[in-house]
Write an enzyme that holds these catalytic residues in place. Structure first.
Site, PDB file in Angstrom:
ATOM      1  N   THR A  88       3.319  -5.722  -7.390  1.00 14.52           N
ATOM      2  CA  THR A  88       3.975  -4.588  -8.057  1.00 14.52           C
ATOM      3  C   THR A  88       3.893  -3.296  -7.250  1.00 14.52           C
ATOM      4  O   THR A  88       4.640  -2.356  -7.516  1.00 14.52           O
ATOM      5  CB  THR A  88       3.338  -4.326  -9.443  1.00 14.52           C
ATOM      6  OG1 THR A  88       1.953  -3.944  -9.265  1.00 14.52           O
ATOM      7  CG2 THR A  88       3.414  -5.562 -10.319  1.00 14.52           C
ATOM      8  N   CYS A 141      -4.688   0.405 -10.027  1.00 15.51           N
ATOM      9  CA  CYS A 141      -5.216   0.662 -11.373  1.00 15.51           C
ATOM     10  C   CYS A 141      -6.729   0.828 -11.358  1.00 15.51           C
ATOM     11  O   CYS A 141      -7.411   0.429 -10.420  1.00 15.51           O
ATOM     12  CB  CYS A 141      -4.900  -0.516 -12.312  1.00 15.51           C
ATOM     13  SG  CYS A 141      -3.172  -0.979 -12.458  1.00 15.51           S
ATOM     14  N   CYS A 150      -8.040  -0.999 -16.792  1.00 16.74           N
ATOM     15  CA  CYS A 150      -6.632  -0.894 -17.201  1.00 16.74           C
ATOM     16  C   CYS A 150      -6.304  -1.945 -18.262  1.00 16.74           C
ATOM     17  O   CYS A 150      -6.664  -3.115 -18.114  1.00 16.74           O
ATOM     18  CB  CYS A 150      -5.723  -1.064 -15.990  1.00 16.74           C
ATOM     19  SG  CYS A 150      -3.960  -0.849 -16.377  1.00 16.74           S
ATOM     20  N   ARG A 200       1.128   2.956  -5.560  1.00 14.27           N
ATOM     21  CA  ARG A 200       1.374   4.103  -6.431  1.00 14.27           C
ATOM     22  C   ARG A 200       0.537   3.954  -7.702  1.00 14.27           C
ATOM     23  O   ARG A 200       0.230   2.823  -8.117  1.00 14.27           O
ATOM     24  CB  ARG A 200       2.855   4.225  -6.782  1.00 14.27           C
ATOM     25  CG  ARG A 200       3.427   3.060  -7.536  1.00 14.27           C
ATOM     26  CD  ARG A 200       4.946   3.208  -7.692  1.00 14.27           C
ATOM     27  NE  ARG A 200       5.516   2.139  -8.505  1.00 14.27           N
ATOM     28  CZ  ARG A 200       5.828   0.934  -8.060  1.00 14.27           C
ATOM     29  NH1 ARG A 200       5.588   0.635  -6.793  1.00 14.27           N
ATOM     30  NH2 ARG A 200       6.348   0.030  -8.866  1.00 14.27           N
ATOM     31  N   CYS A 252      -0.861   3.605 -11.467  1.00 17.86           N
ATOM     32  CA  CYS A 252      -0.410   2.992 -12.712  1.00 17.86           C
ATOM     33  C   CYS A 252      -0.152   4.062 -13.768  1.00 17.86           C
ATOM     34  O   CYS A 252      -0.930   5.022 -13.905  1.00 17.86           O
ATOM     35  CB  CYS A 252      -1.487   2.021 -13.197  1.00 17.86           C
ATOM     36  SG  CYS A 252      -1.183   1.307 -14.826  1.00 17.86           S
ATOM     37  N   CYS A 263      -2.998   3.385 -16.987  1.00 13.16           N
ATOM     38  CA  CYS A 263      -4.417   3.771 -16.938  1.00 13.16           C
ATOM     39  C   CYS A 263      -4.668   5.052 -16.153  1.00 13.16           C
ATOM     40  O   CYS A 263      -5.792   5.548 -16.121  1.00 13.16           O
ATOM     41  CB  CYS A 263      -5.248   2.632 -16.352  1.00 13.16           C
ATOM     42  SG  CYS A 263      -4.913   2.256 -14.603  1.00 13.16           S
ATOM     43  N   CYS A 315      -9.903  -3.805  20.814  1.00 12.57           N
ATOM     44  CA  CYS A 315     -10.286  -2.704  21.702  1.00 12.57           C
ATOM     45  C   CYS A 315     -11.374  -1.835  21.083  1.00 12.57           C
ATOM     46  O   CYS A 315     -12.040  -1.072  21.791  1.00 12.57           O
ATOM     47  CB  CYS A 315      -9.058  -1.873  22.068  1.00 12.57           C
ATOM     48  SG  CYS A 315      -8.165  -1.188  20.669  1.00 12.57           S
TER      49      CYS A 315
END
Length: 357
Positions: A38, A42, A46, A71, A73, A76, A323
């Site tokens: 999605t 959260c 949640c 992004r 939620c 929550c 590296c």
């Protein structure tokens, strides 16, 4: 740059997944879950339907979630846990959540009754990025999502909240090295985002092998992408290949501290000497570090320390061509394009992996 708290301070993924299923409040503000299907992150408490374990990514801070491209939620409100005591931050977060496509400026922040410099400091303190950077990430993420589905550039631009096509293209070009239109249609190489506990990474691959893997913040990334684009006749598309899927799959147990081995086929772009350096880097086992002088001697070129260091810095496949395992003769970390805090985190992680062997 100050190192943020990271995944390695958290329990193992199974413990975190059990806490997510039981909505354990003891992890409130200390652990977050990003759901890859999605693109949302959260709190562990949640109330939303729980994702499958294989679709979860675990983070110790909100900044890590945002850097990895997730992004917040809307059920929550995980960002609130980082700034509940700051009314100005809460007000701006609410405004951003209500209109994630809005193009914010310092004048807009001032119009809300806030001092822009104070807001910059507050957001950096709570999230490791400014409010304007957070808003821009949200808009660009929406645009990239639209482009990956094949939508026209102008529709992606409008969906991302940019008021001009040039503004969107400039932001996109800073990330990928060229305009978004060049990344649609038939492609010779494909580019996509991979989440990691140390921030978002860009992977570029053909159907068989990986050509580039870099942290998004690396200054050399745009130039590297331009070189790859030129070599591919300008045909780098947005999307996935089996090589990118395999890279992501093998990075998961690596960052979980379970495995330090990789079998992803690589295409190395460089001179014969550079490729020899990168191949030698791959022979350094996890948990071991070498100096530039040691690496030059192992290559059979003991006087080529400076050239070897240049090759090391030109590596464009992070972690898989390690590296970060090369340090100064005095034991100092020295330079690393992804940031010294990441270099330290990778070495610490690999020390633990080696200890389990």
């Amino acid at each position: 740059m100050t190192k943020e708290p990271d995944l390695f301070d958290l329990p193992d993924p199974q413990t975190l997944y059990t806490a997510l299923q039981s909505r354990d409040p003891s992890y409130e503000g200390r652990a977050f879950v990003g759901v890859t299907t999605t693109g949302i992150f959260c709190r562990l408490t949640c109330p939303a339907r729980k994702p499958l374990a294989q679709n979860c990514r675990w983070f110790g801070t909100v900044a890590e979630c945002l850097d990895a491209g997730f992004r917040p939620c809307r059920r929550c409100h995980p960002i609130a846990t980082q700034a509940e005591g700051d009314p100005a931050v809460q007000r701006l977060l609410a405004a951003l959540e209500a209109d994630p496509g809005r193009r914010w400026s310092e004048a807009d922040v001032q119009a809300q009754g806030f001092d822009p410099s104070t807001i910059r400091r507050a957001f950096r303190r709570h999230f490791g990025m400014t409010f304007l950077e957070m808003a821009r990430h949200a808009r660009l993420r929406q645009g990239v999502t639209r482009l990956k589905t094949g939508d026209p550039v102008i529709e992606a631009q409008l969906d991302a909240g940019f008021d001009s096509a040039s503004g969107f293209r400039q932001a996109f070009a800073r990330l990928f090295g060229h305009a978004p239109k060049a990344m649609q249609g038939a492609a010779g190489l494909w580019a996509d985002w991979i989440d990691s506990p140390l921030g978002g990474m860009i992977a570029v691959a053909d159907s068989r092998s990986l050509h580039l893997l870099e942290f998004v913040g690396r200054k050399a990334l745009p130039a590297e992408l331009k070189r790859l684009s030129k070599g591919a006749g300008g045909r780098i598309g947005l999307g996935r290949t089996p090589a990118i899927d395999l890279t992501e799959a093998q990075l998961q147990p690596y960052f979980a501290g379970q495995s330090g081995g990789f079998s992803v086929p690589l295409t190395l772009h460089g001179t014969p000497f550079y490729r020899a350096v990168w191949q030698q880097l791959q022979r350094i086992p996890p948990g071991r570090t070498v100096s530039y002088g040691q690496l030059a001697r192992e290559l059979g070129r003991p006087t080529a320390t400076r050239a070897e260091a240049q090759a090391n810095g030109a590596n464009q496949i992070a972690i898989l061509v390690p590296c970060h395992r090369v340090i100064g003769a005095d034991g100092s970390l020295t330079g690393y394009g992804g940031g010294l805090w990441r270099k330290q985190a990778l070495i610490e992680l690999e020390t633990r992996i080696a200890g389990m062997a």
